[in-house]
Structure formats: structure tokens, C-alpha cells
Design a protein around this motif. Structure first.
Motif, PDB file in Angstrom:
ATOM      1  N   UNK A  32       0.681  -1.331  -0.245  1.00 45.99           N
ATOM      2  CA  UNK A  32      -0.009   0.024   0.144  1.00 45.99           C
ATOM      3  C   UNK A  32       1.059   1.075   0.757  1.00 45.99           C
ATOM      4  N   UNK A  33       1.949   1.286   0.866  1.00 45.94           N
ATOM      5  CA  UNK A  33       2.779   2.051   0.659  1.00 45.94           C
ATOM      6  C   UNK A  33       3.286   2.767  -0.749  1.00 45.94           C
ATOM      7  N   UNK A  34       4.215   1.230  -1.385  1.00 38.09           N
ATOM      8  CA  UNK A  34       4.186   1.969  -3.103  1.00 38.09           C
ATOM      9  C   UNK A  34       3.781   2.163  -3.680  1.00 38.09           C
ATOM     10  N   UNK A  35       1.648   1.775  -3.300  1.00 42.67           N
ATOM     11  CA  UNK A  35       1.255   2.475  -4.349  1.00 42.67           C
ATOM     12  C   UNK A  35       0.700   4.086  -3.803  1.00 42.67           C
TER      13      UNK A  35
ATOM     14  N   UNK B 275       0.155  14.591  -0.184  1.00 44.32           N
ATOM     15  CA  UNK B 275       0.301  13.280   0.420  1.00 44.32           C
ATOM     16  C   UNK B 275      -0.595  12.897   1.097  1.00 44.32           C
ATOM     17  N   UNK B 276      -1.367  13.645   1.495  1.00 42.59           N
ATOM     18  CA  UNK B 276      -2.357  12.933   2.300  1.00 42.59           C
ATOM     19  C   UNK B 276      -3.862  12.112   1.104  1.00 42.59           C
ATOM     20  N   UNK B 277      -4.144  12.871  -0.185  1.00 40.15           N
ATOM     21  CA  UNK B 277      -5.070  12.741  -1.299  1.00 40.15           C
ATOM     22  C   UNK B 277      -4.580  11.111  -2.221  1.00 40.15           C
ATOM     23  N   UNK B 278      -2.547  11.553  -2.039  1.00 41.71           N
ATOM     24  CA  UNK B 278      -2.618   9.845  -2.210  1.00 41.71           C
ATOM     25  C   UNK B 278      -3.153   8.677  -2.056  1.00 41.71           C
ATOM     26  N   UNK B 279      -3.161   9.165  -0.304  1.00 41.85           N
ATOM     27  CA  UNK B 279      -2.901   8.021   0.492  1.00 41.85           C
ATOM     28  C   UNK B 279      -3.911   7.912   0.501  1.00 41.85           C
ATOM     29  N   UNK B 280      -5.471   8.631   0.845  1.00 43.48           N
ATOM     30  CA  UNK B 280      -7.163   8.250   0.663  1.00 43.48           C
ATOM     31  C   UNK B 280      -7.179   7.435  -0.997  1.00 43.48           C
ATOM     32  N   UNK B 281      -6.923   8.068  -1.959  1.00 42.01           N
ATOM     33  CA  UNK B 281      -6.979   7.246  -2.947  1.00 42.01           C
ATOM     34  C   UNK B 281      -6.210   5.785  -3.329  1.00 42.01           C
ATOM     35  N   UNK B 282      -5.522   5.456  -2.400  1.00 43.97           N
ATOM     36  CA  UNK B 282      -4.399   4.204  -2.551  1.00 43.97           C
ATOM     37  C   UNK B 282      -5.341   3.864  -1.870  1.00 43.97           C
TER      38      UNK B 282
ATOM     39  N   UNK C  43       7.918  13.395   4.321  1.00 47.25           N
ATOM     40  CA  UNK C  43       8.835  11.466   4.803  1.00 47.25           C
ATOM     41  C   UNK C  43       7.886  10.944   4.721  1.00 47.25           C
ATOM     42  N   UNK C  44       8.125   9.774   4.143  1.00 41.70           N
ATOM     43  CA  UNK C  44       7.775   8.718   4.224  1.00 41.70           C
ATOM     44  C   UNK C  44       6.923   8.010   4.731  1.00 41.70           C
ATOM     45  N   UNK C  45       8.113   7.969   6.423  1.00 42.43           N
ATOM     46  CA  UNK C  45       7.392   7.916   7.727  1.00 42.43           C
ATOM     47  C   UNK C  45       5.530   8.098   7.596  1.00 42.43           C
ATOM     48  N   UNK C  46       5.887   9.610   7.251  1.00 43.69           N
ATOM     49  CA  UNK C  46       4.545  10.121   7.992  1.00 43.69           C
ATOM     50  C   UNK C  46       3.028   9.168   6.919  1.00 43.69           C
ATOM     51  N   UNK C  47       3.526   9.519   5.445  1.00 44.21           N
ATOM     52  CA  UNK C  47       2.836   8.422   4.770  1.00 44.21           C
ATOM     53  C   UNK C  47       2.606   7.141   5.271  1.00 44.21           C
TER      54      UNK C  47
END
Length: 387
Positions: free
Chosen positions: A1-4, A106-113, A364-368
Motif C-alpha cells: 500500500x505504501x508503494x502504491x 500526500x494525504x490525497x494519494x494515501x486516501x485514493x490508494x 517524509x515516507x514515515x508520515x505517509x
């Protein structure tokens, strides 16, 4: 999920969605990804047809859903010195660089992923996505969005605004009221000042009065104010006018803002400024030139997010993140717009506001990872007791 999520973030950064240009390509991209998950998508175009909000729903079509919200626009990169292409994501160690990486793609990407996971898990309560235009220039898109939702009869009850807070729960922030005040005087020779109306001089008097109000606001700060600084602030951002040293200036302009902690403070400033212009400045200007004028354009009046005792959004996000700590921030968001239509709202998202609007913006990646952990628990709750 992180890579996505990182892949989607790279796609989003590649859309140069500064507020001065269209965001439609990015909105179409997001709409397609959510439609592929089975979401019902609404596009809400601005009057010019060059920008749009996107509102999408997974789950039952009923009131009371949870809204994940972010803005699609970013600030310009003009005159900023970047180490890499701002519209091409670059990874260096734990950091992902690019304009909008933390604010707030970053938030939008996480929500859509997470959307496919939400689509499979969420059954009893709707989950909504709202991605708006022109947040950076007055939250124009969000105002349009809430009017559109009213027309559609859609009433989410909870909103999570994914602005960069380093995943801290934010329950309050000041408002942001922005204005441009223009002065029309009468041009003339500098040797005969009484035969003209110097717009720059009246603009200077206006600014001086505004700064007096700024000082008064300090003493009006409530003792329980949680903000830093605890009072309503005023800032004169730009002042321009005139042509050369020996010509009476016929035009002047003042760009200013205030960050009210309450609507009462905002009304105080506007009432006193209006009275000063009406009773003092304009009579003096018009005595020499009847065509003189002072006009104030409202660039944007965005109310703050007011901390409240009962807040379902705060309760939900606290359960999802495992933290009961809440705070306030000095910067503005679209949260107050959603609160004003009866929603419970918090601001919570990945990244630091300290990186926003700067050259070499990064997340930062760890924030995602922390954001994805929160959203994964939201999916697992599937409309149960937590949500």
C-alpha cells in the motif's frame, strides 16, 4: 500500500495545479481511480469551466457519512530555487520532494490508494472523498462544494481535513479574511497638492488606522485563547500607487488580511474601518473631487475552526490514531467551511506545515505510513462502533 501511495503521489505532483491554471487533468485522474473502485462521482465545475471540485462516495447513499477532504491546488514555484524539478517527484532517503508533496497531495494519494480497501470493507456508513480547487487563494472551491452538496441533498456528518499536521489531531484554527482596498483620487502636479486628491496619502492614512485597530485587538484577546499569538492578527501585505515623485497619485491599493479568533473580532475591524472611510476619509476626498472613491474587494472570508466540547470527528480520529492529544494551529484550512454546515471536523494529515510553500517541499515516507495506518483502521472499523 505504501508503494502504491508513493506512485500515486508521483502522478499527482506531475500535475502543475497552481491556482492560476486549471486543475481538471488532476481531477479527472482522481475521478477515474475512484470510479474504478465503484464510487459514485460528482464533478462540480467553476463558472469558467476550467476548474472543478470532485466529490465521490463509497457505500450506501444516505446521510451521516465520513468525509476525507483535501485541496488539489498548490502555490507557485516562481522565484523559488529548487534542487530538482518541482513537478517531478524526487526521492532522497526518507524524503519525497515536489510541489504539493505535503500540502497536500500526500494525504490525497494515501486516501485514493486506500479506496479499493474502503470499497470492500465499508458497508454500513458512507465514506466520501472531497478534492477541491483554489484553497490557496481563499478556499473558493470548498465554498462552492458545500453549496453543491446542499443542492444534492448530501449531508456528511464528519470531516477529516488532511492538511499537514504530522498526524496530530487539530481541533481549532483562526479564520483567514483577505482584502484588497483601492483608492481613486485625482491626478495633478506635485507643486499644487490642494488641486488634486492624493490616493497614496489616503491609503497611508487607511493603513495607519488599520494598524491602530491591530494594536487594539491585542487587548481584546480572551484569557482562555489557545492560539499563538492569542489575539486576532492583522497584516498589511502590499501597498502600491502613484507613478513618479512629482505627480499627485490618482490611484493606490492596499492588500491586507486578518486572522480572527472569532467573528466578533472580524466584525469589529470591518465596522470601524467602514466608519472611518465613510465619516473621515471619503468626505475629505470628495470635497476636492466628487469622483473620489474607496472600494474594498473581499478576496476571501474563511471562518476558523472552532473547538467544541462534543466532536465526533475528534473521537473517531483519536480512536484511529491512538492519541487523545489535540491542539490548535495558526494556519487556515477549509475546516471552518464544513463546520459551518453542521459537520464535526478535525484537521489531521501527513507532513509538516513547515515544509509547505517553500522550495524543496517534501514529505517524509514515515508520515505517509502513519497516515495509511490511520486510514487502514478506518477501513477495518467498517462503520461499526468506532465510526
Amino acid at each position: 500500500m505504501l508503494d502504491k501511495t508513493i506512485d500515486i503521489l508521483g502522478d499527482l505532483i506531475a500535475f502543475p495545479t497552481v491556482s492560476a491554471v486549471s486543475n481538471l487533468a488532476m481531477i479527472d485522474y482522481l475521478a477515474q481511480r475512484l470510479e474504478d473502485c465503484g464510487a459514485k462521482v460528482h464533478l462540480m465545475h467553476d463558472p469558467g469551466g476550467t476548474k472543478a471540485n470532485m466529490f465521490a462516495t463509497l457505500g450506501p447513499e444516505e446521510n451521516g457519512g465520513i468525509l476525507l477532504s483535501g485541496h488539489s491546488d498548490v502555490v507557485p514555484v516562481t522565484d523559488q530555487h529548487w534542487s530538482s524539478d518541482p513537478f517531478r517527484m524526487t526521492r532522497r532517503g526518507n524524503r519525497l520532494y515536489g510541489r504539493g508533496s505535503c500540502d497536500m497531495k500526500g494525504f490525497i494519494a494515501a486516501a485514493v490508494a486506500m479506496a479499493p480497501t474502503f470499497a470492500q470493507a465499508r458497508k454500513s456508513r458512507p465514506l466520501h472523498f472531497a478534492f477541491t480547487y483554489d484553497e490557496e487563494v481563499g478556499c473558493i472551491g470548498a465554498g462552492h462544494l458545500v453549496r453543491s452538496l446542499g443542492a444534492l441533498g448530501i449531508k456528511p456528518s464528519v470531516a477529516i481535513i488532511g492538511e499537514p499536521t504530522q498526524m496530530r489531531i487539530i481541533e481549532g484554527h483562526k479564520g483567514c479574511y483577505e482584502y484588497t482596498t483601492r483608492f481613486q483620487g485625482l491626478e495633478g502636479h506635485g507643486s499644487a497638492p490642494d488641486l488634486g486628491v492624493n490616493a497614496v496619502e489616503y491609503a497611508a492614512r487607511y493603513v495607519s488606522f488599520l494598524l491602530d485597530l491591530k494594536d487594539q485587538l491585542r487587548s481584546m484577546s480572551p484569557p482562555e485563547s489557545p492560539f499563538d499569538p492569542p489575539w486576532t492578527t492583522v497584516n498589511v501585505g502590499a501597498m502600491s500607487g502613484g507613478t513618479v515623485h512629482n505627480v499627485i497619485a490618482s490611484k493606490a491599493q492596499v492588500d491586507w488580511e486578518m486572522r480572527p479568533i472569532s467573528k466578533t473580532d472580524a466584525d469589529f475591524v470591518k465596522l470601524h474601518l467602514d466608519g472611518y472611510c465613510r465619516d473621515v476619509l471619503l468626505p475629505s476626498m470628495k470635497a476636492a473631487f466628487p469622483g473620489a472613491s474607496i472600494e474594498t474587494e473581499v478576496v476571501g472570508e474563511v471562518d476558523g475552526l472552532v473547538p467544541v466540547l462534543e466532536n465526533e470527528a475528534r473521537r473517531i480520529v483519536a480512536a484511529l490514531t491512538g492519541s487523545n492529544k489535540v491542539g490548535v494551529v495558526p494556519f487556515g484550512t477549509e475546516a471552518g467551511i464544513f463546520q459551518n454546515i453542521g459537520m464535526d471536523v478535525v484537521v489531521c494529515g501527513p507532513g509538516s506545515i513547515e515544509q509547505a510553500h517553500k522550495a524543496d517541499e517534501f514529505i517524509e515516507v514515515d508520515q505517509l505510513e502513519k497516515c495509511l495506518a490511520m486510514l487502514s483502521k478506518l477501513a477495518e472499523s467498517s462503520g461499526g462502533k468506532t465510526c
